[in-house]
Design a protein around this motif. Structure first.
Motif, PDB file in Angstrom:
ATOM      1  N   PHE A 121      11.992  -1.399   2.638  1.00 30.04           N
ATOM      2  CA  PHE A 121      11.808  -0.378   1.648  1.00 30.04           C
ATOM      3  C   PHE A 121      11.893  -0.961   0.353  1.00 30.04           C
ATOM      4  N   LYS A 122      10.760  -0.664  -0.450  1.00 28.97           N
ATOM      5  CA  LYS A 122      10.634  -1.488  -1.753  1.00 28.97           C
ATOM      6  C   LYS A 122      10.930  -0.517  -2.869  1.00 28.97           C
ATOM      7  N   GLY A 123      11.657   0.796  -2.696  1.00 29.68           N
ATOM      8  CA  GLY A 123      12.235   1.857  -3.812  1.00 29.68           C
ATOM      9  C   GLY A 123      11.281   2.463  -4.116  1.00 29.68           C
ATOM     10  N   ILE A 124      11.491   3.368  -5.283  1.00 31.69           N
ATOM     11  CA  ILE A 124      10.542   4.138  -5.855  1.00 31.69           C
ATOM     12  C   ILE A 124       9.748   3.486  -6.895  1.00 31.69           C
ATOM     13  N   LEU A 125       8.310   3.827  -6.715  1.00 33.71           N
ATOM     14  CA  LEU A 125       7.330   3.148  -7.349  1.00 33.71           C
ATOM     15  C   LEU A 125       7.220   3.930  -8.734  1.00 33.71           C
ATOM     16  N   PRO A 126       7.064   2.836  -9.684  1.00 33.86           N
ATOM     17  CA  PRO A 126       6.927   3.577 -11.297  1.00 33.86           C
ATOM     18  C   PRO A 126       5.739   4.683 -11.402  1.00 33.86           C
ATOM     19  N   ASP A 127       6.023   5.315 -12.390  1.00 32.16           N
ATOM     20  CA  ASP A 127       4.989   6.403 -12.363  1.00 32.16           C
ATOM     21  C   ASP A 127       3.860   5.823 -13.460  1.00 32.16           C
ATOM     22  N   SER A 128       3.183   4.690 -12.918  1.00 30.87           N
ATOM     23  CA  SER A 128       2.211   4.219 -13.809  1.00 30.87           C
ATOM     24  C   SER A 128       1.207   3.576 -12.773  1.00 30.87           C
ATOM     25  N   TYR A 129      -0.264   4.192 -13.108  1.00 33.89           N
ATOM     26  CA  TYR A 129      -1.364   3.956 -12.439  1.00 33.89           C
ATOM     27  C   TYR A 129      -1.303   2.356 -11.922  1.00 33.89           C
ATOM     28  N   ASP A 130      -1.140   1.361 -13.104  1.00 30.03           N
ATOM     29  CA  ASP A 130      -1.395   0.221 -12.977  1.00 30.03           C
ATOM     30  C   ASP A 130      -0.090  -0.387 -12.045  1.00 30.03           C
ATOM     31  N   ALA A 131       1.066  -0.133 -12.355  1.00 34.25           N
ATOM     32  CA  ALA A 131       2.216  -0.499 -11.629  1.00 34.25           C
ATOM     33  C   ALA A 131       2.146  -0.300 -10.299  1.00 34.25           C
ATOM     34  N   MET A 132       1.887   1.144 -10.062  1.00 34.63           N
ATOM     35  CA  MET A 132       1.572   1.498  -8.588  1.00 34.63           C
ATOM     36  C   MET A 132       0.618   0.761  -7.827  1.00 34.63           C
ATOM     37  N   LYS A 133      -0.432   0.436  -8.478  1.00 31.52           N
ATOM     38  CA  LYS A 133      -1.797  -0.294  -7.717  1.00 31.52           C
ATOM     39  C   LYS A 133      -1.153  -1.659  -7.398  1.00 31.52           C
ATOM     40  N   SER A 134      -0.581  -2.343  -8.664  1.00 26.44           N
ATOM     41  CA  SER A 134      -0.224  -3.767  -8.063  1.00 26.44           C
ATOM     42  C   SER A 134       0.813  -3.753  -7.176  1.00 26.44           C
ATOM     43  N   ALA A 135       1.862  -3.013  -7.088  1.00 25.57           N
ATOM     44  CA  ALA A 135       2.841  -3.000  -6.156  1.00 25.57           C
ATOM     45  C   ALA A 135       2.510  -2.712  -4.930  1.00 25.57           C
ATOM     46  N   ILE A 136       1.378  -1.581  -4.668  1.00 28.20           N
ATOM     47  CA  ILE A 136       0.870  -1.743  -3.343  1.00 28.20           C
ATOM     48  C   ILE A 136      -0.097  -2.606  -2.934  1.00 28.20           C
ATOM     49  N   ALA A 137      -0.782  -3.245  -3.953  1.00 25.10           N
ATOM     50  CA  ALA A 137      -1.681  -4.350  -3.529  1.00 25.10           C
ATOM     51  C   ALA A 137      -0.823  -5.433  -2.748  1.00 25.10           C
ATOM     52  N   ASP A 138       0.346  -5.885  -3.605  1.00 23.84           N
ATOM     53  CA  ASP A 138       1.162  -6.945  -3.235  1.00 23.84           C
ATOM     54  C   ASP A 138       1.637  -6.499  -1.796  1.00 23.84           C
ATOM     55  N   ALA A 139       2.122  -5.391  -1.449  1.00 24.93           N
ATOM     56  CA  ALA A 139       2.622  -5.012  -0.215  1.00 24.93           C
ATOM     57  C   ALA A 139       1.600  -5.216   0.742  1.00 24.93           C
ATOM     58  N   LEU A 140       0.307  -4.616   0.434  1.00 20.24           N
ATOM     59  CA  LEU A 140      -0.665  -4.594   1.370  1.00 20.24           C
ATOM     60  C   LEU A 140      -1.083  -6.200   1.883  1.00 20.24           C
ATOM     61  N   GLU A 141      -0.847  -7.048   1.140  1.00 23.97           N
ATOM     62  CA  GLU A 141      -1.137  -8.588   1.384  1.00 23.97           C
ATOM     63  C   GLU A 141       0.180  -9.027   2.400  1.00 23.97           C
ATOM     64  N   LYS A 142       1.245  -8.470   2.174  1.00 21.40           N
ATOM     65  CA  LYS A 142       2.427  -8.943   2.958  1.00 21.40           C
ATOM     66  C   LYS A 142       2.756  -8.336   4.334  1.00 21.40           C
ATOM     67  N   SER A 143       1.907  -6.858   4.510  1.00 19.45           N
ATOM     68  CA  SER A 143       2.183  -6.187   5.550  1.00 19.45           C
ATOM     69  C   SER A 143       1.155  -5.762   6.527  1.00 19.45           C
ATOM     70  N   ASP A 144       1.298  -5.108   7.558  1.00 20.11           N
ATOM     71  CA  ASP A 144       0.307  -4.667   8.280  1.00 20.11           C
ATOM     72  C   ASP A 144      -0.096  -3.116   7.845  1.00 20.11           C
ATOM     73  N   ILE A 145       1.177  -2.368   7.433  1.00 16.97           N
ATOM     74  CA  ILE A 145       0.855  -1.082   7.257  1.00 16.97           C
ATOM     75  C   ILE A 145       1.820  -0.802   5.846  1.00 16.97           C
ATOM     76  N   VAL A 146       1.333  -0.059   5.037  1.00 14.00           N
ATOM     77  CA  VAL A 146       2.055   0.268   3.822  1.00 14.00           C
ATOM     78  C   VAL A 146       2.032   1.810   3.867  1.00 14.00           C
ATOM     79  N   ILE A 147       3.302   2.336   3.838  1.00 20.98           N
ATOM     80  CA  ILE A 147       3.431   3.790   3.693  1.00 20.98           C
ATOM     81  C   ILE A 147       4.123   4.178   2.395  1.00 20.98           C
ATOM     82  N   THR A 148       3.476   5.263   1.590  1.00 22.87           N
ATOM     83  CA  THR A 148       3.967   5.802   0.557  1.00 22.87           C
ATOM     84  C   THR A 148       4.252   7.167   0.680  1.00 22.87           C
TER      85      THR A 148
END
Lengths: 559, 559
Positions: free
Chosen positions: A230-257
Motif C-alpha cells: 500500500f503506497k498511501g493516498i495519491l496527491p491530487d495532482s495529475y502529474d504526481a498521480m501519473k508519475s506515482a502510477i507509472a513507477d508502480a506499474l514498473e515494479k508490479s504486475d497489477i496496480v489498483i487505485t
C-alpha cells in the motif's frame, strides 16, 4: 463536464476482455523456494516420487523380527522358543540375519533384518536372556510396513496447480524434496485517491474522511495470496498521480487505485491510465455495488480503478480482481469461500441488469435452518462490512429475491458461529450495554430492521427478542396491539424495557433562549432533525401539530 | 528397559491438566501494532467508535442539494426552477447555504450544505447556466447519508477476541484507528528428534528416513497463526538435546519436539523434559494415532513431545496443540475447520477407549450425497496425508462406525472440489498415465480399496470406474463372474484394460544362474516377495504348487 458511463460491461465480459487483451491471463512465472517457504504458494511442477516411501521395510511396532513359519502353532499353551541373535535399531542397517528358529529384537520404525517376514509385538513374548518365548503366531508381513507400500518411486504424488498446505509439505518432506518450484505470487501496488481522504491516525477536518480502501484492499490482497504494497493516498495532482502510477506499474504486475472513478467529477484516473499508454478496456461495470470501475491493460500488466466506497471496492475485489489474482497464482479463478444455504426473510429487488453482491447476516431459526438478513446499509457503510457474515450474489438477469427463497451464502469465515441469542428489531444502544453486563456480547447478535421487521422476525422464528415501539394511534399505547395483528397472541411476552427522556439540546448558555417547541418556529432557529419515521420525530411532529395550525412542518421549520 | 504407558490420559483430561498446572491457559500479552499488521491477529480491546461514521451528512449521489419543500410538486409536466448558488465539492466544507428556491451542485460523498434536506439526482434535472429545472420531487433526507447513521460515536463496534480480517480492518480504518492492540501470537520452537532422520535435500542412506515432522508441524503452526521456528533435527546426545531445548524454552512460549516418545527405546525426551525442571503432566494420550505423547509444563511454558509418525504428530496438533494455540491467540479453543456431512461406505471399528481421528477421502455419489472413504493407510503413511480431504473423529466411547452412518467431516480446505470422475478399486500406476494423457488429472480421483472394494463402490454409486482383477477359480477367468455376484447384471460394462508381463528380476549377469521357478527352491536363492493376496503372489504360488509337492511355500523358499 460530467463523464457518463456509455457502455457498461458485465463482470464476465470484463474478464473475457482482459483475457483477450492480455493474450490470456496466466501464472506469472516459476520460482524455486525452500520447502517451508512454499506454504500457501502453488506448485508449478508435477512431483514424481524420487524414492520409495517408506524407503525400506520397517517394523510398525516394538517387538521381535521373526520368521512366521517358526511360530505357526504358537499359543498360550504351546509357546515357541526362539533364539535372540541381535537387535535392529532405528536408523541403522541391522547386522543380524534371522535364520530358522531365530529372532532379532526390533524397535518401531527400524529396518526389518534379512530373513524375517514378520514382527511379533512385545506384548506376546517373554524374554529371558537370549531366549524368546512366543505365545502367538504371526502372518507373513505382519507388523511390517513394506518399502514403497505407501508411495512407489516414480508415482505422481502432487500435481502442478496444487495449493501447498502443511499436508503437501509433509508429502514433499517425506520424499526428500527440499526445494520446490512454485508460481511467483503477483505483485500488486495499491493507491487510494481522493481529496477528502486523511490517513487513519491523523486529525479529521470537517468534510474529510479516513481512508478505508487502501487498508481493506491491501489486506484482502494479502488474504488472497498476492504480495500487496500500500503506497498511501495519491496527491491530487495529475502529474504526481501519473508519475506515482507509472513507477508502480514498473515494479508490479497489477496496480489498483480506489476512488476518483465516479462519473461526476473526478475522472482523473481514466485520463492517467490512458496517458500512461494503457488501453482502457472497461469503463463502468454491470455490478452493484461497483459500477464506477475502470480497467486498463498495458503490455501484460493490469490497472484496476476501483470505486471509492469501501463496500463497492470490496465487492469488485471478489468479482473481478480475485479471479485474476487466483489465475496468476496458478489456481482456479473461483475464490474458495465456504458456502452455506439459507432462506431470505423477505422479498427484495436485486440484479436488474447488474451482478449484485448483497452482504447478509445469518441467524438460526428455531427449526435449525438459517435465515439470511440482507444488510441494507448502502455501499457507503463501513459498519455493514464488519457486521456481515457473507454475501449472496444476484445474477444480472434476476429481478428480485423472493421471501423464503433458498440462497447460497458465500461466507467470509470458514466456520460459522451461530449466535445463541438473536435480537432483531428496532435498535437501541442500551441493548449493547445490557448484553455487556450480562456477559452475552459474544453469543448474541443484534440486527436492526426496525420495529415492524422485529415482529416479522418473531413470527418467522428467527428472533428471540425484538425491540419494538409501535404506537397504536387509537389507544395511544405502544406495542400491546401487535400480537393480535401478527397472529401471535399467547405466543409472545411483551416486557416493558425503559422509557426515554427526550429534550432539546442547545448551545452552552442557550444564547438563542430556546424554551420550548414554539421557539423552533422562529426563523433564526435551526434544528438538527431525527429522520422521518423515527419515534422521536413522530413525537416532535405530534407536539408541533397544534402549534403549526395545519401548516406542514417542513415549511415552517429550518431543519 | 522399555517404558510402559501406565496411565493414559484422554485429550480432554490433558487439556484440563494443562489448565490446572498453568493456572489457566490464556492469551499471552497485548502488543500494539500498525493497522495493516493486525491482519490475522486477535483484537485485545473493545473498540468504541471515536467518531461518527460518516462524520458528516454527505450526498450519496451526484446531483443538486435542495430543499424538498421547494420541489414538492415537481414532475415532467410541472417542473420547478431553482437558482444554483454554488457547488459542494468532496473534501471541502461547502461555502454556500441553500435558501428557499436555491440549489447547490453536489458530488457523491460531498458534505451537504446547510439549508438543504435532500439531493436530487442529476438524471432528473436540466441545468442552464445558473438555472436548474427539476422534474422530480424529493423526500426529506433523500440521497443523504446522515452523520452517524452508520456508526455513532461511542458505539461498541468490535469486541476483544475478534479475529482481525480485512473486514475488521475496513471498520477500524474508517474510524481513524491506525494502531491496534492485539494479543501477541505465541512463539513456538520446533525440533525433530530421531537418529534415523535426514533433512530433505540430503542423501538418504539405507534404514534412514527424511524428516517430515519438523516441516509439517512448523507449517501447521504458521497456518494456526503462531510464530513458529523450526530448529532442525536434535543431535542424538542427552546433553546437546537438553541444552538446545533449554535455550528454546528461554525464547519461546511453547517447545514442540517430535519423535523419541515411543515406549520402546527412545525415552530420552521424558528425561530431558524432567531434568529441565518441567513437570511431566501427560505421558501417553488416549488418542489414536497419537498415543506416545508427552506434555510437560515449566512456569507458564509448555513442552509437547509428539510422536514420530507424521500422521500421529499431525493429529495431536489438531486435538491438543491447536486448542492451546487458539486460546493463547485470544480465540475460542476450537479450530475453525469447515465441515460437511457424509456417509460411510462400510462398517469399521473406531474409538474403543481412544479419541481417534481418521483421515477420509470424499466422493460424490450419483444421488448427489457425499461418501467418506476412510484412508486405512496407517500412521506411518505420508501419501495418506496428501490424499485426504479431511478427517472424522471417533469419540473414546465409540466402538465402530456403521455402514452408511452419517458423519461430520472436518475439511482441510475451506472449499471442497468434488472430482467429476471417481476411480475406486484396485490401483495401477497405468491409471495415472491414462488420466494424464486424457487431461483428466485435475478432475478425477483415484481411491485404492482393492478389487472387491471397487465392486462395492460401483454398487453404492460412488465409483464411476473400478479397477478389478478377481479370478474365478471355477472358470479361471477374471472379473466376468462379478456382475452376477454383485447383482449388477446389465448395469456395468467390463472393459479389458491391459495385460501384465511378469518375470523374475535378477542381478546383472544372473550370477546365480536362475532359469525358472524351480531355482527359487534353492537354499542360496532369496526372493523379494509381493505381499500375500496380490495378483502376482497368487500367480507365483500357483506356479510353485506343482514344484513344492504339498510343502508350504513359506518353508521351502527364502522370501
Amino acid at each position: 463536464m460530467a463523464l457518463v458511463f456509455h457502455k457498461l460491461v458485465s463482470v464476465n465480459e470484463a474478464l473475457k476482455l482482459l483475457e483477450e487483451k492480455l493474450g490470456g491471463i496466466r501464472p506469472l512465472g516459476v520460482i524455486e523456494v525452500p520447502l517451508l517457504e512454499s506454504l500457501n504458494k502453488v506448485l508449478a511442477e508435477d512431483i514424481r516420487a524420487p524414492i520409495d516411501y517408506p524407503p525400506f521395510d520397517r517394523s510398525m511396532v516394538d517387538g521381535y523380527a521373526i520368521r512366521s513359519f517358526d511360530v505357526a502353532g504358537a499359543s498360550d499353551v504351546t509357546p515357541v522358543q526362539l533364539k535372540i541373535v541381535g537387535k535392529a535399531s532405528i536408523g541403522s542397517v541391522p547386522e543380524s540375519h534371522v535364520g530358522p528358529g531365530e529372532a532379532v529384537e526390533i524397535a518401531t520404525g527400524a529396518m526389518i533384518p534379512r530373513g524375517a517376514d514378520s514382527v511379533v509385538m512385545e506384548e506376546y513374548v517373554v524374554r529371558k536372556g537370549d531366549t524368546l518365548t512366543v505365545y502367538r503366531p504371526t502372518a507373513p508381513g505382519e507388523n511390517i510396513n513394506q518399502a514403497g507400500s505407501d508411495i512407489s518411486a516414480g508415482d505422481y504424488v502432487l500435481r502442478a496447480g496444487t495449493l501447498i498446505t502443511s499436508r503437501e509439505i509433509a508429502v514433499l518432506a517425506g520424499l526428500g524434496i527440499s526445494r520446490v518450484k512454485v508460481y511467483r505470487p503477483p505483485k500488486v501496488t495499491v493507491f487510494s485517491t481522493g481529496v477528502e481522504l486523511v490517513p487513519p491516525g491523523e486529525l479529521l477536518a470537517t468534510a474529510k474522511l479516513y481512508d478505508v480502501d487502501g487498508y481493506v484492499i491491501t489486506s484482502m490482497l494479502n488474504e488472497l495470496g498476492a504480495e500487496a504494497t500500500f503506497k498511501g493516498i495519491l496527491p491530487d495532482s495529475y502529474d504526481a498521480m501519473k508519475s506515482a502510477i507509472a513507477d508502480a506499474l514498473e515494479k508490479s504486475d497489477i496496480v489498483i487505485t480506489t476512488g476518483s472513478t465516479s462519473a461526476g467529477y473526478g475522472d482523473m484516473i481514466y485520463k492517467v491510465f490512458r496517458d500512461l499508454g494503457a488501453e482502457l478496456i472497461v469503463h463502468g461495470l454491470k455490478a452493484r455495488p461497483g459500477k464506477p470501475t475502470a480497467i486498463a491493460v498495458k503490455d501484460r500488466k493490469i490497472l484496476f480503478g476501483l470505486p471509492g466506497f469501501p463496500l463497492s471496492a470490496m465487492m469488485n475485489m471478489y468479482t473481478i480482481v480475485a479471479p485474476v489474482i487466483m489465475i496468476m497464482r496458478g489456481l482456479e479463478p473461483n475464490v474458495e469461500l465456504p458456502k452455506v444455504k439459507a432462506r431470505l426473510p423477505f422479498r427484495f429487488p436485486a440484479g436488474r441488469g447488474f451482478m449484485e453482491l448483497i452482504p447478509v447476516q445469518l441467524v438460526q431459526n428455531v427449526d435449525g435452518s438459517l435465515s439470511a438478513y440482507p444488510l441494507m446499509t448502502g455501499s457507503g457503510s463501513v459498519a455493514g462490512i464488519g457486521l456481515s457474515d457473507g454475501f449472496i450474489a444476484a445474477e444480472e438477469n434476476r429481478e428480485y429475491f423472493d421471501e423464503n427463497e433458498e440462497v447460497t451464502v458465500n461466507l467470509f469465515s470458514p466456520s460459522l458461529r451461530i449466535p445463541e441469542l438473536n435480537i432483531i428489531g428496532s435498535n437501541c444502544p442500551g441493548i449493547e450495554v445490557v448484553l455487556r453486563v450480562a456477559g452475552l456480547t459474544k453469543s448474541s447478535r443484534v440486527i436492526s430492521v426496525g420495529s415492524m421487521g422485529g415482529w416479522i422476525a418473531i413470527k418467522r422464528g428467527d428472533a428471540d427478542i425484538a425491540g419494538t415501539h409501535i404506537l397504536d394511534e387509537n389507544t395511544m399505547q405502544y406495542n400491546v396491539h401487535m400480537p393480535k395483528i401478527m397472529g401471535l397472541e399467547n405466543e409472545v411476552y411483551i416486557y416493558r424495557g425503559y422509557a426515554r427522556r427526550i429534550g432539546l439540546l442547545v448551545k452552552k448558555g442557550n444564547p438563542k433562549n430556546i424554551k420550548g417547541f414554539e421557539d423552533l418556529l422562529r426563523p433564526d432557529v435551526v434544528i438538527v432533525n431525527r429522520n422521518k419515521g423515527s419515534g422521536t420525530r413522530v413525537l416532535l411532529d405530534m407536539k408541533l401539530r397544534p402549534l403549526l395550525k395545519g401548516e406542514r412542518p417542513e415549511k415552517a421549520i429550518n431543519g
